[in-house]
Write a protein that holds these residues in place. Sequence first.
Motif, PDB file in Angstrom:
ATOM      1  N   GLY A   6      -2.037   2.038   3.190  1.00 16.30           N
ATOM      2  CA  GLY A   6      -3.413   1.580   3.014  1.00 16.30           C
ATOM      3  C   GLY A   6      -4.365   2.179   4.035  1.00 16.30           C
ATOM      4  O   GLY A   6      -4.920   3.247   3.784  1.00 16.30           O
ATOM      5  N   PRO A   7      -4.567   1.538   5.196  1.00 18.74           N
ATOM      6  CA  PRO A   7      -4.054   0.212   5.567  1.00 18.74           C
ATOM      7  C   PRO A   7      -4.553  -0.870   4.585  1.00 18.74           C
ATOM      8  O   PRO A   7      -5.648  -0.750   4.045  1.00 18.74           O
ATOM      9  N   GLY A   8      -3.743  -1.871   4.380  1.00 14.86           N
ATOM     10  CA  GLY A   8      -4.112  -2.956   3.488  1.00 14.86           C
ATOM     11  C   GLY A   8      -3.227  -3.080   2.269  1.00 14.86           C
ATOM     12  O   GLY A   8      -3.478  -3.928   1.416  1.00 14.86           O
ATOM     13  N   ALA A   9      -2.166  -2.269   2.172  1.00 11.28           N
ATOM     14  CA  ALA A   9      -1.265  -2.327   1.021  1.00 11.28           C
ATOM     15  C   ALA A   9      -0.030  -3.142   1.372  1.00 11.28           C
ATOM     16  O   ALA A   9       0.544  -2.991   2.450  1.00 11.28           O
ATOM     17  N   ALA A  10       0.401  -3.986   0.448  1.00  7.17           N
ATOM     18  CA  ALA A  10       1.584  -4.817   0.651  1.00  7.17           C
ATOM     19  C   ALA A  10       2.840  -4.057   0.246  1.00  7.17           C
ATOM     20  O   ALA A  10       2.792  -3.039  -0.447  1.00  7.17           O
ATOM     21  N   SER A  11       3.991  -4.591   0.641  1.00  5.89           N
ATOM     22  CA  SER A  11       5.254  -3.885   0.456  1.00  5.89           C
ATOM     23  C   SER A  11       5.774  -3.897  -0.974  1.00  5.89           C
ATOM     24  O   SER A  11       6.774  -3.237  -1.269  1.00  5.89           O
ATOM     25  N   ALA A  12       5.133  -4.632  -1.879  1.00  3.24           N
ATOM     26  CA  ALA A  12       5.609  -4.670  -3.266  1.00  3.24           C
ATOM     27  C   ALA A  12       5.562  -3.298  -3.922  1.00  3.24           C
ATOM     28  O   ALA A  12       6.314  -3.040  -4.872  1.00  3.24           O
ATOM     29  N   TRP A  13       4.689  -2.399  -3.453  1.00  6.26           N
ATOM     30  CA  TRP A  13       4.637  -1.055  -4.040  1.00  6.26           C
ATOM     31  C   TRP A  13       5.995  -0.376  -3.917  1.00  6.26           C
ATOM     32  O   TRP A  13       6.562   0.099  -4.912  1.00  6.26           O
ATOM     33  N   PHE A  25      -5.970  -5.244  13.041  1.00 10.05           N
ATOM     34  CA  PHE A  25      -6.497  -4.181  12.187  1.00 10.05           C
ATOM     35  C   PHE A  25      -6.825  -2.946  13.023  1.00 10.05           C
ATOM     36  O   PHE A  25      -7.939  -2.427  13.006  1.00 10.05           O
ATOM     37  N   SER A  26      -5.851  -2.458  13.757  1.00  6.14           N
ATOM     38  CA  SER A  26      -6.012  -1.261  14.572  1.00  6.14           C
ATOM     39  C   SER A  26      -4.687  -0.536  14.645  1.00  6.14           C
ATOM     40  O   SER A  26      -3.618  -1.137  14.442  1.00  6.14           O
ATOM     41  N   VAL A  27      -4.724   0.744  14.929  1.00  9.80           N
ATOM     42  CA  VAL A  27      -3.501   1.539  14.991  1.00  9.80           C
ATOM     43  C   VAL A  27      -2.523   0.953  16.005  1.00  9.80           C
ATOM     44  O   VAL A  27      -1.358   0.685  15.700  1.00  9.80           O
ATOM     45  N   ASP A  28      -2.983   0.745  17.232  1.00  8.73           N
ATOM     46  CA  ASP A  28      -2.087   0.268  18.287  1.00  8.73           C
ATOM     47  C   ASP A  28      -1.681  -1.190  18.087  1.00  8.73           C
ATOM     48  O   ASP A  28      -0.506  -1.548  18.257  1.00  8.73           O
ATOM     49  N   GLY A  29      -2.639  -2.049  17.732  1.00 11.59           N
ATOM     50  CA  GLY A  29      -2.319  -3.458  17.539  1.00 11.59           C
ATOM     51  C   GLY A  29      -1.348  -3.668  16.397  1.00 11.59           C
ATOM     52  O   GLY A  29      -0.430  -4.499  16.475  1.00 11.59           O
ATOM     53  N   ASP A  30      -1.522  -2.912  15.324  1.00 11.36           N
ATOM     54  CA  ASP A  30      -0.632  -2.985  14.167  1.00 11.36           C
ATOM     55  C   ASP A  30       0.789  -2.597  14.574  1.00 11.36           C
ATOM     56  O   ASP A  30       1.757  -3.308  14.267  1.00 11.36           O
ATOM     57  N   ILE A  59      -9.511  -4.164   4.513  1.00 10.78           N
ATOM     58  CA  ILE A  59      -8.743  -3.851   5.717  1.00 10.78           C
ATOM     59  C   ILE A  59      -8.910  -2.380   6.077  1.00 10.78           C
ATOM     60  O   ILE A  59      -9.139  -2.027   7.241  1.00 10.78           O
ATOM     61  N   ALA A  60      -8.823  -1.501   5.088  1.00  9.64           N
ATOM     62  CA  ALA A  60      -8.985  -0.074   5.352  1.00  9.64           C
ATOM     63  C   ALA A  60     -10.381   0.236   5.884  1.00  9.64           C
ATOM     64  O   ALA A  60     -10.548   1.066   6.789  1.00  9.64           O
ATOM     65  N   ARG A  61     -11.383  -0.444   5.333  1.00  9.24           N
ATOM     66  CA  ARG A  61     -12.765  -0.184   5.774  1.00  9.24           C
ATOM     67  C   ARG A  61     -12.997  -0.632   7.211  1.00  9.24           C
ATOM     68  O   ARG A  61     -13.842  -0.064   7.911  1.00  9.24           O
ATOM     69  N   HIS A  62     -12.273  -1.646   7.659  1.00 10.62           N
ATOM     70  CA  HIS A  62     -12.482  -2.189   8.999  1.00 10.62           C
ATOM     71  C   HIS A  62     -11.428  -1.698   9.998  1.00 10.62           C
ATOM     72  O   HIS A  62     -11.425  -2.141  11.146  1.00 10.62           O
ATOM     73  N   TRP A  63     -10.562  -0.806   9.575  1.00  7.84           N
ATOM     74  CA  TRP A  63      -9.458  -0.392  10.440  1.00  7.84           C
ATOM     75  C   TRP A  63      -9.972   0.427  11.620  1.00  7.84           C
ATOM     76  O   TRP A  63     -10.797   1.313  11.474  1.00  7.84           O
ATOM     77  N   ASP A  64      -9.449   0.120  12.799  1.00  7.87           N
ATOM     78  CA  ASP A  64      -9.825   0.830  14.016  1.00  7.87           C
ATOM     79  C   ASP A  64      -8.796   1.932  14.285  1.00  7.87           C
ATOM     80  O   ASP A  64      -7.671   1.657  14.687  1.00  7.87           O
ATOM     81  N   ARG A 112     -11.030   7.862  12.096  1.00  6.22           N
ATOM     82  CA  ARG A 112     -10.030   8.238  11.087  1.00  6.22           C
ATOM     83  C   ARG A 112      -9.862   9.742  10.973  1.00  6.22           C
ATOM     84  O   ARG A 112      -8.730  10.245  10.819  1.00  6.22           O
ATOM     85  N   ALA A 113     -10.961  10.480  11.034  1.00  8.68           N
ATOM     86  CA  ALA A 113     -10.904  11.921  10.800  1.00  8.68           C
ATOM     87  C   ALA A 113     -10.020  12.639  11.806  1.00  8.68           C
ATOM     88  O   ALA A 113      -9.510  13.732  11.518  1.00  8.68           O
ATOM     89  N   ASN A 114      -9.836  12.056  12.991  1.00  9.45           N
ATOM     90  CA  ASN A 114      -9.047  12.701  14.031  1.00  9.45           C
ATOM     91  C   ASN A 114      -7.728  11.989  14.325  1.00  9.45           C
ATOM     92  O   ASN A 114      -7.026  12.355  15.269  1.00  9.45           O
TER      93      ASN A 114
END
Length: 485
Positions: free
Chosen positions: A92-99, A163-168, A389-394, A400-402
């Motif tokens: 996602g971020p924001g996608a559940a594991s059912a996929w 909702f952040s790379v490190d916190g996640d 979640i993806a829109r607010h992800w840190d 994101r671009a880098n």
Amino acid sequence: MSLCAPVLAEAPPPNAKAAEQQSQTRGLPPEAVTSHAIALQGEKIAFTARAGAIRLKDAKTEAPQADVAYVSYERSGIEASGRPVVFIFNGGPGAASAWLGLGAISPWRLRFPPETPSPSLTPVLLDNAETWLAFGDLVFIDPPGTGYSKFLSEKDDVEKRFFSVDGDAEALAVVIRKWLTARGRLTSPKYIVGESYGGFRAVKLLAPLRERENIGVDGLFLVSPALDFTWLQGGRPPLSYAALLPSLAAVARNARDRGQLADVEAYAAADYVVDLLKGPKDPQAQSRMSEAVARFTALDRNFVARLGARVDAKSFSRERKRNEQRIVSAYDGGVEGYDPDPFAPGGDWADPVLDAWRAPLGAAMTLLTQEKLAWPIGDARYAILDGRIARHWDFGHGGRANAEALSDMRDALALDPRLKIVVLQGVADLVIPYFATRLILDQLPAYGDADRVRLVVTAGGHMPYLRDEGRARMRDEARKLIERH
């Protein structure tokens, strides 16, 4: 905010006790344990399913922060301590594991009809002949904000941290350690599976698992991973167009493997790059590129020329079937849908794969939870994909671009000579093109054995397991990774 085991040196303050008591009334139900069996290649496999949640707390105050839901499948009648454990995340971020769960790996899967998917499809669960349970126990984890996982704190900084790379990564490392400890599986071989951003997440998990939780990982299995977002930014680096071109050609040719695209890869990695770097001021270079790109993509040459021979995924998705008033999926270029506004010069549309499968997969997970797992979740909604979640992800400094995980992969491979990685991608994925991943992985040293990191390209798109061929290939490659340890 830091996440770790509860502080045991002193009693938690009264306000933490109150918060804990209050959270019990709105947290997730206790773990449900059920017994099942399925037949795989004529063999009956008995297993235990567990549906529950792991609570995360603030390390200093013990205030509850989130209940992280999981579903595990553990084979019965086998000594567990030496049996591999596979932890599985989506992206996602924001996608559940059912996929990945009901799409490819769990003992049951959603029935996928051969025609274009429909959101109104009645969910039917089948025994999954391609389940990985034959060679490993499976743990599907839904990060906070996805699936049935839920926040227990109303503080804004708690959600912001998750909702952040490190916190996640830090939070999910705690979840893995707590699951292993609770089940007595610290000595089991450990593997992590991640799809798309989940592949990025899987690589990022290695450091906090190793450095904070004292847990090593034997291998990674990455499905269509986003390893370096710079390569995925259409309209920015010229190389992004070269990285995408073989996937566009795969759709035009209905290709099923890389062997059918050798000529496109050779052009994309050589003459195309040379002409792209000359820029739009060189008319001869523009003419050569327009001719070649039109030939490989089966697009109109004049259209390609208007784009400067730089064809992005969205333009291709619209133009490929424009005369038929249809669009193709960016997630699998072999799947088509109707164009909702075929006469508009531009436009937006729901993806015929990603958006069409959301409702059936979410409904199937609800059905599974109620009828097979018997977890009393009540009327809770399963959040299959949350775009908020993806829109607010840190993504940290640079945005994101880098964002990239290749540096983390370099460090992990250099530090642990036993670590092995398999990357599997669909040939018709226009979101994360397989050729971009190949070019990224080519920048890694051999680390003593170039086979430690393998790229496998199969039929299908971003979720190659939605096709029978891709699902079987995933299982076979995962078995090789796990059993060769």
